[in-house]
Design a protein around this motif. Sequence first.
Motif, PDB file in Angstrom:
ATOM      1  N   ILE A 163     -30.590  50.139  82.316  1.00 17.07           N
ATOM      2  CA  ILE A 163     -29.365  50.991  82.379  1.00 17.07           C
ATOM      3  C   ILE A 163     -28.639  51.193  81.250  1.00 17.07           C
ATOM      4  O   ILE A 163     -28.368  49.900  80.424  1.00 17.07           O
ATOM      5  CB  ILE A 163     -28.582  50.865  83.659  1.00 17.07           C
ATOM      6  N   PRO A 164     -28.382  52.201  80.322  1.00 16.71           N
ATOM      7  CA  PRO A 164     -27.461  52.115  79.166  1.00 16.71           C
ATOM      8  C   PRO A 164     -26.119  51.633  79.345  1.00 16.71           C
ATOM      9  O   PRO A 164     -25.666  51.777  80.506  1.00 16.71           O
ATOM     10  CB  PRO A 164     -27.396  53.781  78.748  1.00 16.71           C
ATOM     11  N   GLY A 165     -25.700  51.167  78.136  1.00 20.19           N
ATOM     12  CA  GLY A 165     -24.209  50.806  78.121  1.00 20.19           C
ATOM     13  C   GLY A 165     -23.284  51.871  78.298  1.00 20.19           C
ATOM     14  O   GLY A 165     -23.804  53.099  78.025  1.00 20.19           O
ATOM     15  N   ALA A 166     -22.113  51.701  78.368  1.00 22.09           N
ATOM     16  CA  ALA A 166     -21.179  52.874  78.304  1.00 22.09           C
ATOM     17  C   ALA A 166     -21.073  53.505  76.990  1.00 22.09           C
ATOM     18  O   ALA A 166     -20.906  52.560  76.045  1.00 22.09           O
ATOM     19  CB  ALA A 166     -19.707  52.287  78.649  1.00 22.09           C
ATOM     20  N   PRO A 167     -20.841  54.857  76.876  1.00 18.85           N
ATOM     21  CA  PRO A 167     -20.580  55.540  75.564  1.00 18.85           C
ATOM     22  C   PRO A 167     -19.479  55.036  75.092  1.00 18.85           C
ATOM     23  O   PRO A 167     -18.459  54.422  75.498  1.00 18.85           O
ATOM     24  CB  PRO A 167     -20.786  57.103  75.974  1.00 18.85           C
ATOM     25  N   GLY A 168     -19.323  55.288  73.423  1.00 13.73           N
ATOM     26  CA  GLY A 168     -18.035  54.905  73.042  1.00 13.73           C
ATOM     27  C   GLY A 168     -16.888  55.714  73.163  1.00 13.73           C
ATOM     28  O   GLY A 168     -16.774  56.444  74.057  1.00 13.73           O
ATOM     29  N   PRO A 169     -15.653  55.280  72.744  1.00 18.05           N
ATOM     30  CA  PRO A 169     -14.498  56.167  72.979  1.00 18.05           C
ATOM     31  C   PRO A 169     -14.641  57.651  73.001  1.00 18.05           C
ATOM     32  O   PRO A 169     -15.252  58.236  72.049  1.00 18.05           O
ATOM     33  CB  PRO A 169     -13.581  55.662  71.851  1.00 18.05           C
ATOM     34  N   ILE A 170     -13.931  58.301  74.047  1.00 18.97           N
ATOM     35  CA  ILE A 170     -13.979  59.624  73.950  1.00 18.97           C
ATOM     36  C   ILE A 170     -12.939  60.334  73.225  1.00 18.97           C
ATOM     37  O   ILE A 170     -11.525  59.790  73.148  1.00 18.97           O
ATOM     38  CB  ILE A 170     -13.634  60.210  75.495  1.00 18.97           C
ATOM     39  N   ILE A 171     -13.370  61.321  72.407  1.00 21.08           N
ATOM     40  CA  ILE A 171     -12.345  62.016  71.599  1.00 21.08           C
ATOM     41  C   ILE A 171     -12.203  63.547  71.586  1.00 21.08           C
ATOM     42  O   ILE A 171     -13.245  64.099  72.363  1.00 21.08           O
ATOM     43  CB  ILE A 171     -12.624  61.839  70.040  1.00 21.08           C
ATOM     44  N   PHE A 172     -11.254  64.114  71.716  1.00 21.74           N
ATOM     45  CA  PHE A 172     -11.091  65.414  72.035  1.00 21.74           C
ATOM     46  C   PHE A 172     -10.693  66.408  70.699  1.00 21.74           C
ATOM     47  O   PHE A 172      -9.918  65.772  70.027  1.00 21.74           O
ATOM     48  CB  PHE A 172     -10.080  65.911  72.979  1.00 21.74           C
ATOM     49  N   THR A 173     -11.199  67.524  70.370  1.00 18.70           N
ATOM     50  CA  THR A 173     -10.801  68.362  69.449  1.00 18.70           C
ATOM     51  C   THR A 173     -10.994  69.853  69.780  1.00 18.70           C
ATOM     52  O   THR A 173     -11.491  70.177  70.913  1.00 18.70           O
ATOM     53  CB  THR A 173     -11.892  68.155  68.270  1.00 18.70           C
ATOM     54  N   GLU A 174     -10.403  70.647  69.071  1.00 18.03           N
ATOM     55  CA  GLU A 174     -10.831  72.120  69.439  1.00 18.03           C
ATOM     56  C   GLU A 174     -10.406  72.454  70.910  1.00 18.03           C
ATOM     57  O   GLU A 174     -10.694  73.107  71.432  1.00 18.03           O
ATOM     58  CB  GLU A 174     -12.275  72.422  69.279  1.00 18.03           C
ATOM     59  N   TRP A 181     -18.072  61.720  71.907  1.00 18.27           N
ATOM     60  CA  TRP A 181     -18.173  60.058  71.969  1.00 18.27           C
ATOM     61  C   TRP A 181     -19.368  59.756  71.140  1.00 18.27           C
ATOM     62  O   TRP A 181     -19.979  60.233  70.808  1.00 18.27           O
ATOM     63  CB  TRP A 181     -18.657  60.045  73.748  1.00 18.27           C
ATOM     64  N   ASP A 182     -19.297  58.393  71.070  1.00 18.92           N
ATOM     65  CA  ASP A 182     -20.392  57.645  70.363  1.00 18.92           C
ATOM     66  C   ASP A 182     -21.489  57.292  71.242  1.00 18.92           C
ATOM     67  O   ASP A 182     -21.228  57.081  72.497  1.00 18.92           O
ATOM     68  CB  ASP A 182     -19.601  56.219  69.747  1.00 18.92           C
ATOM     69  N   THR A 183     -22.518  56.941  70.816  1.00 23.90           N
ATOM     70  CA  THR A 183     -23.643  56.504  71.539  1.00 23.90           C
ATOM     71  C   THR A 183     -23.320  55.119  72.001  1.00 23.90           C
ATOM     72  O   THR A 183     -22.749  54.403  71.495  1.00 23.90           O
ATOM     73  CB  THR A 183     -24.970  56.729  70.712  1.00 23.90           C
ATOM     74  N   PRO A 184     -24.097  54.672  73.252  1.00 27.47           N
ATOM     75  CA  PRO A 184     -23.592  53.355  73.653  1.00 27.47           C
ATOM     76  C   PRO A 184     -24.003  52.150  72.730  1.00 27.47           C
ATOM     77  O   PRO A 184     -25.148  52.251  72.003  1.00 27.47           O
ATOM     78  CB  PRO A 184     -24.337  53.183  74.825  1.00 27.47           C
ATOM     79  N   GLN A 185     -23.155  51.322  72.446  1.00 26.60           N
ATOM     80  CA  GLN A 185     -23.754  50.062  71.580  1.00 26.60           C
ATOM     81  C   GLN A 185     -24.867  49.337  72.029  1.00 26.60           C
ATOM     82  O   GLN A 185     -25.513  48.697  71.496  1.00 26.60           O
ATOM     83  CB  GLN A 185     -22.367  49.107  71.616  1.00 26.60           C
ATOM     84  N   GLU A 186     -25.127  49.458  73.328  1.00 28.11           N
ATOM     85  CA  GLU A 186     -26.536  48.827  74.197  1.00 28.11           C
ATOM     86  C   GLU A 186     -26.960  49.858  74.723  1.00 28.11           C
ATOM     87  O   GLU A 186     -26.932  50.137  75.947  1.00 28.11           O
ATOM     88  CB  GLU A 186     -25.735  47.842  75.065  1.00 28.11           C
ATOM     89  N   PRO A 187     -27.880  50.757  74.014  1.00 25.31           N
ATOM     90  CA  PRO A 187     -28.719  51.865  74.861  1.00 25.31           C
ATOM     91  C   PRO A 187     -29.542  51.241  75.666  1.00 25.31           C
ATOM     92  O   PRO A 187     -29.937  51.961  76.744  1.00 25.31           O
ATOM     93  CB  PRO A 187     -29.210  52.595  73.486  1.00 25.31           C
ATOM     94  N   ASN A 188     -30.211  50.131  75.525  1.00 25.88           N
ATOM     95  CA  ASN A 188     -31.144  49.361  76.455  1.00 25.88           C
ATOM     96  C   ASN A 188     -32.484  50.455  76.603  1.00 25.88           C
ATOM     97  O   ASN A 188     -32.875  50.372  77.871  1.00 25.88           O
ATOM     98  CB  ASN A 188     -30.697  49.100  77.633  1.00 25.88           C
ATOM     99  N   GLY A 189     -32.871  51.264  75.721  1.00 25.94           N
ATOM    100  CA  GLY A 189     -33.959  52.054  75.809  1.00 25.94           C
ATOM    101  C   GLY A 189     -33.646  53.529  75.010  1.00 25.94           C
ATOM    102  O   GLY A 189     -32.625  53.528  74.372  1.00 25.94           O
TER     103      GLY A 189
END
Length: 103
Positions: free
Chosen positions: A55-66, A76-84
């Motif tokens: 199971i993937p780790g949590a995605p990185g911090p959520i940011i809002f624009t527009e 958001w950023d991709t998970p630091q631990e995608p695990n796949g």
Amino acid sequence: MEEEEELEVVPASQTSHVLAFLDKYTTYRIQVLAFNPAGDGPRSVPVIIRTLEGIPGAPGPIIFTEITMNSLRVGWDTPQEPNGEILGYIVAYETSMPSESKL
């Protein structure tokens, strides 16, 4: 990333061994050798194997624009631990009612 070889000694009465606590979706190079009081024998031909996905780790911090009156872009950023291999993301949202404040 520097690779570090790990060794596990297995009794001569066994011809199999479980390698535990490996990382998910990680490639390993496995070799076996026999040893006795005279020393170590030659290593087997290396076998390259990859552990299964997890199971993937949590995605990185959520940011809002527009941000407009009726839309916004969420990123958001991709998970630091995608695990796949990441196949996609689910963006969940709901209306949040402000708390009624008592004056």
